[in-house]
Design an enzyme around this catalytic site. Sequence first.
Site, PDB file in Angstrom:
ATOM      1  N   ASP A   1      61.785  96.534  46.666  1.00 39.16           N
ATOM      2  CA  ASP A   1      61.548  96.982  45.298  1.00 39.16           C
ATOM      3  C   ASP A   1      60.482  98.069  45.326  1.00 39.16           C
ATOM      4  O   ASP A   1      59.468  97.935  46.014  1.00 39.16           O
ATOM      5  CB  ASP A   1      61.080  95.813  44.425  1.00 39.16           C
ATOM      6  CG  ASP A   1      60.955  96.191  42.951  1.00 39.16           C
ATOM      7  OD1 ASP A   1      61.904  96.803  42.420  1.00 39.16           O
ATOM      8  OD2 ASP A   1      59.920  95.884  42.341  1.00 39.16           O
ATOM      9  N   THR A   2      60.720  99.161  44.604  1.00 37.53           N
ATOM     10  CA  THR A   2      59.780 100.287  44.568  1.00 37.53           C
ATOM     11  C   THR A   2      59.292 100.527  43.146  1.00 37.53           C
ATOM     12  O   THR A   2      60.089 100.529  42.207  1.00 37.53           O
ATOM     13  CB  THR A   2      60.445 101.569  45.105  1.00 37.53           C
ATOM     14  OG1 THR A   2      60.867 101.359  46.458  1.00 37.53           O
ATOM     15  CG2 THR A   2      59.472 102.745  45.071  1.00 37.53           C
TER      16      THR A   2
END
Length: 200
Positions: A76-77
């Site tokens: 996840d960014t």
Amino acid sequence: MPKSLMNLPQLILASASPRRSELLRQLDVEFEVIPSDAIELHNEQLTAGELCRVNAYRKARPISKRFPDAIVMGADTLVYLGNQLFGKPKNRDEAHGMLQALQGETHLVVTGVCLMHLRSHRHRVFAETTQVTFRSLNDAQIAEYLNAINPLDKAGAYAIQEHGEKIVEQISGSFTNVVGLPLEHLREELSLWEIALGTL
């Protein structure tokens, strides 16, 4: 029909992101893409690093339950400036507003990664942070950039690998982390799981 475990590689990428697939291929590792349908959390009580790690774990877990003998990777960014988090914009106006807020400023991009092997009850979660400084941009320059890319599937409404020179002045840290996976750190982590890797 679900794929047999016999036909699965040792690594599953629990992400539909084409950018993460492209990055992972740079490590010359065999993997299968099986996207997770886990809903990303948005909790203002958590730091960006904590939130990314939690979401990466949440993405890996359901795929691990389906394929407990494989090593599953969730990621996840997030983009954040001060205390403000920037996820994926809902529309072009929101994308424009995000770039307007980021222009002329230095923000952080954090990617959380979870590696999980359910059969052995083993998992590892880590996060990498990169500092990104934007150029000073006016409305016309922002509009020009948004015309050149699709911002709606990108945290912070931008992709550093797509015409990034139009908006980014400099970065400090991992470039690939801003794209979606910190390859340098990930390579080290995967080697600890005895996954055969090519050369970076």
